[in-house]
Design an enzyme around this catalytic site. Structure first.
Site, short mmCIF file in Angstrom:
data_model
loop_
_atom_site.label_atom_id
_atom_site.label_comp_id
_atom_site.label_asym_id
_atom_site.label_seq_id
_atom_site.Cartn_x
_atom_site.Cartn_y
_atom_site.Cartn_z
N CYS A 1 95.70 5.46 8.48
CA CYS A 1 96.81 5.68 9.38
C CYS A 1 97.94 6.43 8.68
O CYS A 1 98.72 7.12 9.30
CB CYS A 1 97.33 4.35 9.89
SG CYS A 1 97.74 4.38 11.62
N THR B 1 89.04 11.80 -13.48
CA THR B 1 89.00 12.98 -12.61
C THR B 1 88.63 14.21 -13.44
O THR B 1 87.76 15.00 -13.05
CB THR B 1 90.35 13.18 -11.89
OG1 THR B 1 90.50 12.14 -10.93
CG2 THR B 1 90.41 14.53 -11.19
N ASN C 1 84.48 2.46 -5.51
CA ASN C 1 85.87 2.04 -5.63
C ASN C 1 86.39 1.32 -4.39
O ASN C 1 87.37 0.60 -4.47
CB ASN C 1 86.76 3.25 -5.93
CG ASN C 1 86.45 4.43 -5.03
OD1 ASN C 1 85.30 4.87 -4.94
ND2 ASN C 1 87.45 4.94 -4.35
#
Lengths: 407, 148
Positions: free
Chosen positions: A331, A77, A156
Site C-alpha cells: 500500500c 546487493t 527474506n
C-alpha cells in the site's frame, strides 16, 4: 517484567549490532586504522592481517577451502550484482541463459533483468504455495547454453529454506555454475558450499548482528575454478575482483558475528524457534482465519509470515506502531501491488495485502513475544470489527462470488 | 510513511463505524473497491423523507488512509441533503486529511462510496414509487433492483 517500547521484531530487514561485535571492531577505527593495501608499513600490515583472519573465519564458516575464495563487498546487493553480471560477462561467449527463481531478492532479479536487456535470456522458476523451488524444475530448465543457476538459501519474506543440496547435485552434474544468495539463511540454517556444491554465495554481515556496509561473495577457486569479470574498476583489490579500499572494521565485525554463531548459534536458533512457536500458538489460539504463508517445516527459525484475513497489512502496522514488523501489503509503494513473493506463491491478492512478517531475533525476549501477541490479537479484532469483509464472512457470504469494482 | 495527525485521529477514533439494515427502504448502501486491490469500503446512509441524511455508517478494509477517508466522509455527509452530499469531491477529503499522492486513491474511493450509497437509495425510492403505482409496471423494474 515490563517490556521496553518500541519492540524490534523485523530482524529480516536488519539486526542490532551485537555489543561483542562492536567491541571487536572499535580498535580498527582508531588505533589500527591502516589501509589493508598499504604494503610498506606496520599500519597496513596490521589491517591486512585483520582482513586475512576475517577471510579465513568466513571461509571456515561456510565450508570453503580457503580465505582466498572470499571477496569482500559493500553488502549482498553488490555481491549478487558481481556474481550474476560478472559470471555473465565472463562466460557469455559460452552461453547466454540463466536460471533463477521468481522469489529471489531484487538484487538478483534486477541483475537478471539487466542481462536480459543485454541479450541474455533468463528462466524464472515458479514456486509452489509452500514457497519452495522444485529441484526437478531446475533440472528441466537447464539448457545447453545455461551458464548459471541462482537460487537463494532462504527467502527474506516467508523464510522458506530451499533444497540447495539437491539443486547443487543437478548443477554439478550438468556442468552449470551455481550461485546462491545466502543472506537470510546463514547462521540460521545449515549452509556448506562443499556439501551443497555451491560455486558462488552472497553474504552480508548486518543480518547476523554485524555491521551494515560489509558483505562478501564466495567464489570457488577449484573444481571448478570460477572466473568472473569485475564490475568495479580501480586499484585491483580482492585479486582484481572488487576494487576499493577494504572496510577493515566491517570485515572484522563480520567475522566476529560468525564466530558468535559458531559458539552459540545452535542454542540461539533453538530458543528463537521456541519464541516463534509461542507467537504462532498465541495468535492462532485467539484469532480465527490466520493463514500461514510458506512451508512451516522448511523455514528459518525466526520467521513467521501470516495473513490476518479481512485486515489490511498497512492498517495493521499502523495499529501496532510500537512494534516494528513488515507487511506484504504494498500500500505504501507507488505500484500499489502486493508482495511479488506472495503472489508468486499463488496467494490470493487480498491475503497478500493482509500479510505481516514477524522476524524474531537474538535480542527478542519471551516477554516481548507475549506483548506482541496480545497487542496484535487485540488490534486484529478491532480492525475486523470495522472490516466489511469480516462481516460478510460472518454472514457466510463467499467473497469470491462478489463482482468487485476494480479501481 | 508518516501519517498526518488527522489521518491518525480518524484511524484511531473512527467516526460512525457500523452497519445499517440494507433491506430498509430508507437506507442506501455503497460497496466499492476490491479485496485484491487492498481496499473495500462499505458506506451506508439513512435518509429521511426530506432527503436529509440522518445517519451514515461505514466499514472499511484498507490502510489507515482508507479508513480515515471513509470516516471523514460519513462525518461530512451526515445532516446534509443527498443532493448536496452527492457533490462531495475526493479532493476535499484529500486536502482535509493531507493525503500524500500515493494515497489519493483512498479519497477517490470514499467519494465513490458516497455516490454509490446515494445511487442505491435513489434506486430504492424509484422502485418504491413504482410499486405504489406512480408509473411503470413491476416487470420494467426487474433490472433495477439494488444490486448490493
Amino acid at each position: 517484567m515490563a517490556v521496553q517500547l518500541p519492540i524490534f521484531m523485523d530482524n529480516h530487514s536488519t539486526t542490532r549490532v551485537d555489543p561483542r561485535v562492536l567491541e571487536a571492531m572499535l580498535p580498527y577505527f582508531t588505533d589500527d586504522f591502516g589501509n589493508a593495501a598499504s604494503r610498506t608499513h606496520a599500519f597496513g600490515w596490521k589491517a591486512e592481517a585483520a582482513i586475512e583472519a576475517s577471510r579465513e573465519t568466513i571461509a571456515r564458516f561456510i565450508g570453503a577451502e580457503s580465505g582466498r575464495e572470499i571477496v569482500f563487498t559493500s553488502g549482498a546487493t553488490e555481491a549478487d550484482n558481481l556474481a550474476i553480471k560478472g559470471i555473465a560477462e565472463y562466460y557469455g561467449a559460452k552461453g547466454k541463459h540463466l536460471v533463477t527463481s521468481a522469489i529471489e531478492h531484487k538484487a538478483v532479479l534486477d541483475s537478471c533483468k539487466r542481462l536480459e536487456k543485454d541479450g541474455f535470456s533468463v528462466t524464472y522458476l515458479p514456486v509452489g504455495k509452500d514457497g519452495l523451488v522444485e529441484p526437478a524444475a531446475v533440472e528441466q530448465a537447464i539448457r545447453r547454453d545455461t551458464i548459471l543457476v541462482s537460487v537463494m538459501l532462504a527467502n527474506n519474506e516467508v523464510g522458506t529454506v530451499q533444497s540447495l543440496e539437491e539443486i547443487g547435485k543437478i548443477t554439478r552434474a550438468k556442468g552449470v555454475l551455481f550461485h546462491t544468495d545466502a543472506v537470510q539463511g546463514i547462521g540460521k540454517t545449515p549452509f556448506d558450499v562443499r556439501k551443497m556444491n555451491v560455486d558462488l554465495a552472497s553474504l552480508t554481515a548486518h543480518k547476523i548482528y554485524g555491521p551494515k556496509g560489509i558483505g562478501a561473495l564466495y567464489v570457488r577457486r577449484s573444481r571448478p575454478r570460477v572466473r568472473l569479470v569485475a564490475q568495479m574498476d580501480g586499484g585491483g583489490h580482492e585479486r582484481g575482483n572488487r576494487s576499493g579500499t577494504l572496510n577493515v572494521p566491517g570485515a572484522v565485525g563480520f567475522a566476529k558475528a560468525l564466530e558468535l554463531y559458531e559458539r552459540e548459534g545452535a542454542a540461539e536458533n533453538e530458543r528463537i524457534l521456541g519464541l516463534r512457536q509461542r507467537l504462532y500458538d498465541k495468535l492462532t489460539g485467539r484469532l480465527e482465519k490466520v493463514e500461514l504463508n510458506g512451508d512451516w517445516e522448511r523455514r528459518l527459525p525466526g520467521n513467521l509470515n501470516v495473513s490476518f484475513s479481512f485486515v489490511e497489512g498497512e492498517a495493521m502496522m499502523m495499529a501496532i506502531k510500537d512494534v516494528a514488523v513488515s507487511s506484504g501489503s504494498a500500500c505504501t509503494s507507488a505500484s500499489l501491488e502486493p508482495s511479488y513473493v506472495l503472489r508468486a506463491m499463488g496467494l490470493d491478492e487480498d491475503l497478500a495485502h493482509s500479510s505481516i512478517r514477524f522476524g524474531i531475533g537474538r535480542f527478542n525476549t519471551e516477554e516481548e513475544v507475549d506483548y506482541v501477541a496480545e497487542l496484535v490479537a487485540a488490534e486484529v479484532e478491532r480492525l475486523r470489527a470495522m472490516s466489511p469483509l469480516y462481516e460478510m464472512y460472518q454472514e457466510g457470504i463467499d467473497l469470491k462470488s462478489i463482482q468487485w469494482s476494480a479501481h | 510513511m508518516a501519517y498526518s495527525d488527522k489521518v491518525i485521529d480518524h484511524y484511531e477514533n473512527p467516526r460512525n463505524v457500523g452497519t445499517l439494515d440494507k433491506a430498509d427502504e430508507a437506507v442506501g448502501t455503497g460497496l466499492v473497491g476490491a479485496p485484491a486491490c487492498g481496499d473495500v469500503m462499505r458506506l451506508q446512509i439513512r435518509v429521511n423523507d426530506d432527503g436529509i441524511i440522518e445517519d451514515a455508517r461505514f466499514k472499511t478494509f484498507g490502510c489507515g488512509s482508507a479508513i480515515a477517508s471513509s470516516s471523514l466522509a460519513t462525518e461530512w455527509i451526515k445532516g446534509r441533503h443527498i443532493d448536496e452530499a452527492a457533490t462531495l469531491k475526493n479532493s476535499q477529503i484529500a486536502e482535509e486529511l493531507n493525503l500524500p499522492p500515493v494515497k489519493i486513491h483512498c479519497s477517490v474511493l470514499a467519494e465513490d462510496a458516497v455516490k454509490s450509497a446515494i445511487e442505491d437509495y435513489r434506486k430504492k425510492q424509484a422502485v418504491r414509487r413504482a410499486l405504489a403505482g406512480e408509473g411503470a409496471s413491476r416487470a420494467d423494474l426487474a433490472g433495477e433492483e439494488a444490486s448490493v
